[in-house]
Motif scaffolding. Structure first.
Motif, PDB file in Angstrom:
ATOM      1  N   SER A  71     -11.950 -25.398 -59.949  1.00 24.22           N
ATOM      2  CA  SER A  71     -12.645 -25.222 -61.676  1.00 24.22           C
ATOM      3  C   SER A  71     -11.514 -24.492 -62.409  1.00 24.22           C
ATOM      4  N   GLU A  72     -11.490 -24.229 -64.107  1.00 19.13           N
ATOM      5  CA  GLU A  72     -11.046 -24.258 -64.703  1.00 19.13           C
ATOM      6  C   GLU A  72     -10.044 -23.000 -64.695  1.00 19.13           C
ATOM      7  N   LYS A  73     -10.810 -22.055 -64.138  1.00 17.62           N
ATOM      8  CA  LYS A  73     -10.128 -21.105 -63.914  1.00 17.62           C
ATOM      9  C   LYS A  73      -9.688 -20.806 -62.815  1.00 17.62           C
ATOM     10  N   GLY A  74      -8.777 -21.759 -62.015  1.00 16.44           N
ATOM     11  CA  GLY A  74      -7.982 -22.181 -60.848  1.00 16.44           C
ATOM     12  C   GLY A  74      -8.323 -21.469 -59.893  1.00 16.44           C
ATOM     13  N   HIS A  75     -10.379 -21.548 -59.199  1.00 19.37           N
ATOM     14  CA  HIS A  75     -10.652 -21.761 -58.472  1.00 19.37           C
ATOM     15  C   HIS A  75     -11.190 -23.180 -57.076  1.00 19.37           C
ATOM     16  N   VAL A  76     -11.279 -22.642 -56.293  1.00 22.39           N
ATOM     17  CA  VAL A  76     -11.973 -23.760 -55.544  1.00 22.39           C
ATOM     18  C   VAL A  76     -13.533 -24.042 -55.787  1.00 22.39           C
ATOM     19  N   GLU A  77     -13.978 -24.704 -55.998  1.00 19.25           N
ATOM     20  CA  GLU A  77     -15.279 -24.880 -56.437  1.00 19.25           C
ATOM     21  C   GLU A  77     -16.792 -25.178 -55.031  1.00 19.25           C
ATOM     22  N   TRP A  78     -16.533 -24.587 -53.958  1.00 14.60           N
ATOM     23  CA  TRP A  78     -16.981 -24.631 -52.759  1.00 14.60           C
ATOM     24  C   TRP A  78     -17.920 -25.647 -52.587  1.00 14.60           C
ATOM     25  N   LYS A  79     -18.786 -24.540 -53.404  1.00 12.27           N
ATOM     26  CA  LYS A  79     -20.595 -25.247 -53.750  1.00 12.27           C
ATOM     27  C   LYS A  79     -20.910 -26.409 -53.808  1.00 12.27           C
ATOM     28  N   LEU A  80     -19.588 -26.615 -55.046  1.00  8.13           N
ATOM     29  CA  LEU A  80     -19.975 -28.107 -55.523  1.00  8.13           C
ATOM     30  C   LEU A  80     -19.006 -29.191 -54.032  1.00  8.13           C
ATOM     31  N   MET A  81     -18.085 -29.181 -53.390  1.00  8.43           N
ATOM     32  CA  MET A  81     -17.135 -28.880 -52.854  1.00  8.43           C
ATOM     33  C   MET A  81     -18.067 -30.022 -51.512  1.00  8.43           C
ATOM     34  N   TYR A  82     -18.746 -28.264 -50.833  1.00 10.34           N
ATOM     35  CA  TYR A  82     -19.646 -28.937 -49.981  1.00 10.34           C
ATOM     36  C   TYR A  82     -21.183 -30.180 -50.182  1.00 10.34           C
ATOM     37  N   PHE A  83     -21.542 -30.031 -51.163  1.00 11.04           N
ATOM     38  CA  PHE A  83     -22.501 -31.004 -51.181  1.00 11.04           C
ATOM     39  C   PHE A  83     -21.618 -32.158 -51.438  1.00 11.04           C
ATOM     40  N   VAL A  84     -20.647 -32.299 -52.076  1.00 11.36           N
ATOM     41  CA  VAL A  84     -19.951 -33.607 -52.668  1.00 11.36           C
ATOM     42  C   VAL A  84     -19.430 -34.612 -50.392  1.00 11.36           C
ATOM     43  N   LEU A  85     -18.691 -33.278 -50.241  1.00 12.94           N
ATOM     44  CA  LEU A  85     -18.433 -33.759 -48.778  1.00 12.94           C
ATOM     45  C   LEU A  85     -19.661 -34.262 -48.106  1.00 12.94           C
ATOM     46  N   GLU A  86     -20.486 -33.276 -48.196  1.00 10.53           N
ATOM     47  CA  GLU A  86     -22.624 -34.301 -47.355  1.00 10.53           C
ATOM     48  C   GLU A  86     -22.695 -35.721 -47.668  1.00 10.53           C
ATOM     49  N   LYS A  87     -22.104 -36.069 -48.747  1.00  4.20           N
ATOM     50  CA  LYS A  87     -22.520 -37.403 -49.150  1.00  4.20           C
ATOM     51  C   LYS A  87     -21.068 -38.129 -48.377  1.00  4.20           C
ATOM     52  N   HIS A  88     -20.168 -37.889 -48.104  1.00  3.26           N
ATOM     53  CA  HIS A  88     -19.190 -38.440 -47.775  1.00  3.26           C
ATOM     54  C   HIS A  88     -19.037 -38.456 -46.249  1.00  3.26           C
ATOM     55  N   TYR A  89     -19.504 -37.412 -45.175  1.00  2.63           N
ATOM     56  CA  TYR A  89     -18.956 -37.327 -43.998  1.00  2.63           C
ATOM     57  C   TYR A  89     -20.237 -36.725 -43.190  1.00  2.63           C
ATOM     58  N   PRO A  90     -20.078 -36.888 -42.525  1.00  2.00           N
ATOM     59  CA  PRO A  90     -21.365 -36.251 -41.211  1.00  2.00           C
ATOM     60  C   PRO A  90     -21.141 -34.937 -40.999  1.00  2.00           C
ATOM     61  N   THR A  91     -22.923 -33.947 -41.587  1.00  2.00           N
ATOM     62  CA  THR A  91     -22.824 -32.115 -41.201  1.00  2.00           C
ATOM     63  C   THR A  91     -23.351 -32.228 -39.789  1.00  2.00           C
ATOM     64  N   ARG A  92     -21.989 -30.930 -39.092  1.00  2.00           N
ATOM     65  CA  ARG A  92     -22.621 -30.860 -38.071  1.00  2.00           C
ATOM     66  C   ARG A  92     -24.146 -30.471 -37.565  1.00  2.00           C
ATOM     67  N   GLU A  93     -24.846 -30.947 -36.825  1.00  7.40           N
ATOM     68  CA  GLU A  93     -25.870 -30.973 -36.410  1.00  7.40           C
ATOM     69  C   GLU A  93     -26.620 -29.590 -35.770  1.00  7.40           C
ATOM     70  N   GLN A  94     -27.312 -29.162 -35.357  1.00  6.93           N
ATOM     71  CA  GLN A  94     -27.528 -27.662 -34.428  1.00  6.93           C
ATOM     72  C   GLN A  94     -29.101 -27.473 -33.967  1.00  6.93           C
ATOM     73  N   TYR A  95     -29.851 -27.506 -33.105  1.00  3.19           N
ATOM     74  CA  TYR A  95     -30.981 -27.765 -33.180  1.00  3.19           C
ATOM     75  C   TYR A  95     -31.436 -26.365 -31.686  1.00  3.19           C
ATOM     76  N   GLY A  96     -32.234 -25.716 -32.446  1.00  4.81           N
ATOM     77  CA  GLY A  96     -32.909 -25.200 -31.425  1.00  4.81           C
ATOM     78  C   GLY A  96     -33.100 -25.159 -29.796  1.00  4.81           C
ATOM     79  N   ASP A  97     -33.136 -26.430 -29.434  1.00  2.47           N
ATOM     80  CA  ASP A  97     -33.819 -27.337 -27.810  1.00  2.47           C
ATOM     81  C   ASP A  97     -33.077 -28.897 -28.098  1.00  2.47           C
ATOM     82  N   THR A  98     -32.855 -29.472 -27.125  1.00  3.76           N
ATOM     83  CA  THR A  98     -32.307 -30.636 -27.476  1.00  3.76           C
ATOM     84  C   THR A  98     -32.457 -31.867 -26.003  1.00  3.76           C
ATOM     85  N   LEU A  99     -32.369 -32.685 -26.153  1.00  2.17           N
ATOM     86  CA  LEU A  99     -32.446 -33.510 -24.450  1.00  2.17           C
ATOM     87  C   LEU A  99     -31.337 -33.620 -23.997  1.00  2.17           C
ATOM     88  N   HIS A 100     -31.293 -32.725 -22.555  1.00  5.62           N
ATOM     89  CA  HIS A 100     -29.852 -33.060 -22.163  1.00  5.62           C
ATOM     90  C   HIS A 100     -30.134 -34.390 -21.014  1.00  5.62           C
TER      91      HIS A 100
END
Length: 371
Positions: free
Chosen positions: A302-331
């Motif tokens: 940001s202009e104040k020198g702070h990292v915009e983590w919220k904006l970064m999250y949605f930008v990174l989400e478009k470029h990289y897959p997020t970690r998948e988390q499920y209550g129950d999965t196939l094994h």
């Protein structure tokens, strides 16, 4: 090879003995008059239809005057058979198996191999969508199939796919839960169906092209229903989310692993809106899903020198897959080559079964059947 008849006298079914010992043969039952071969379901159904036609004819002609002519009776009979056949073809071919054997090559005892469509048919996905722990897993799997594997499914598997999807849509319309996940799934599915319908003849499709057009129209109708979905305000005189103290509300937000869920919850009350903008919350979410190298490539300050983590999250989400988390999965059991639901288990023959079990993500599920 001779066998004494006394050997099978105490058994309920008589085995088939022929040149090919792998053949299942006919099904036999023991009666007072001796062994008799079981008739197929189609013959029993035909006999049942004939009985219905006979009783229907008796009912129609029970009065002195003839109500319908013979041609009208024949038309009514044909229409009833046609409706019965239509209803029979619309039945859902759901299996309720908790585990299946995944074989990738033929042996003397087992011919063929297990395909993605066969696994999708046999595993119990129909009741899995009713389990809140498995719901997201099944939706993600359907989404991956819609993107790349839809045409590889057999006709029965495609039919089950859309039947399960219909149950999912109706569930969301009834309980108003997880509409965003289903909207994303239907968006990917409609895009795939549009490409297939426009490119008829360029790819091999199972079934008539009109079937695929009808499926596309159905998906578009589902999208419209979800678009018109209105969340009803629940009237509750008891304790609500707004009554909780701030530290408990903040703790709830830190439990979320999806940024869109945090944004949605922040729209409920002004207090939650302020808590959902916490920079530390979005920093931990970015660190959970992405690596530091990915931060450096898409750093937003940001202009104040702070990292915009919220904006970064949605930008990174478009470029990289997020970690998948499920209550129950196939094994997958590497010792027995068996695919099973975690809670259901399977009869493993290994000395240490737990060391053989491997969780299967939706993408890994599809990769298991790539040959």
């Amino acid at each position: 090879m001779n066998h004494s008849p006394q050997r099978w006298r105490h058994r309920g079914t008589m085995p088939f003995l022929g040149q090919d010992w792998r053949s299942p043969g006919w099904s036999w039952i023991k009666t007072e008059d001796g062994w008799k071969r079981c008739e197929s379901w189609s013959r029993e159904l035909e006999r049942e239809n004939n009985q219905r036609n006979l009783s229907h004819s008796i009912i129609l002609n029970s009065d002195d005057e003839e109500i319908f002519s013979n041609e009208e009776q024949e038309y009514t009979s044909k229409k009833r058979k046609k409706d019965h056949f239509r209803n029979d073809t619309n039945t859902q071919c759901f299996y309720r198996e908790k585990w299946i054997y995944v074989h990738k090559e033929s042996t003397r005892e087992r011919h063929g191999y297990c395909t993605l469509g066969e696994a999708f048919n046999r595993l119990d996905f129909s009741s899995a969508i009713q389990d809140i722990r498995r719901f997201n897993y099944v939706v993600k799997l359907l989404q991956l199939i819609a993107k790349s594997q839809l045409t590889s499914l057999s006709g029965v598997a495609q039919k089950n796919y859309f039947n399960i999807l219909d149950k999912i849509v109706q569930k969301v319309l009834d309980d108003h839960q997880n509409p965003r996940l289903i909207k994303d799934l239907l968006q990917d599915l409609s895009s795939t169906l549009c490409i297939l319908v426009r490119g008829v003849g360029k790819s091999v499709l199972v079934g008539n092209s009109n079937i695929w057009v009808c499926r596309l129209e159905t998906v578009l109708a589902w999208q419209q229903q979800l678009q018109n979905l209105q969340m009803t305000k629940q009237v509750n005189d008891g304790l609500t989310l707004s009554d909780l103290p701030l530290h408990m509300l903040n703790n709830i937000l830190y439990r979320f692993s999806d940024g869109w869920d945090i944004v949605t919850l922040g729209q409920v009350t002004p207090t939650l809106s302020a808590l959902s903008e916490d920079r530390q919350l979005w920093k931990r979410l970015c660190q959970y899903h992405f690596a530091e190298k990915q931060f450096c490539r898409h750093l937003i300050v940001s202009e104040k020198g702070h990292v915009e983590w919220k904006l970064m999250y949605f930008v990174l989400e478009k470029h990289y897959p997020t970690r998948e988390q499920y209550g129950d999965t196939l094994h997958f059991c590497r010792h027995c080559s068996i695919l099973f639901w975690k809670d259901s288990g399977h009869p493993c023959t290994a000395a240490d079964p737990d060391s053989c079990f491997m969780p299967v993500s939706p993408q890994h599920f599809i990769d298991l059947f790539r040959f």
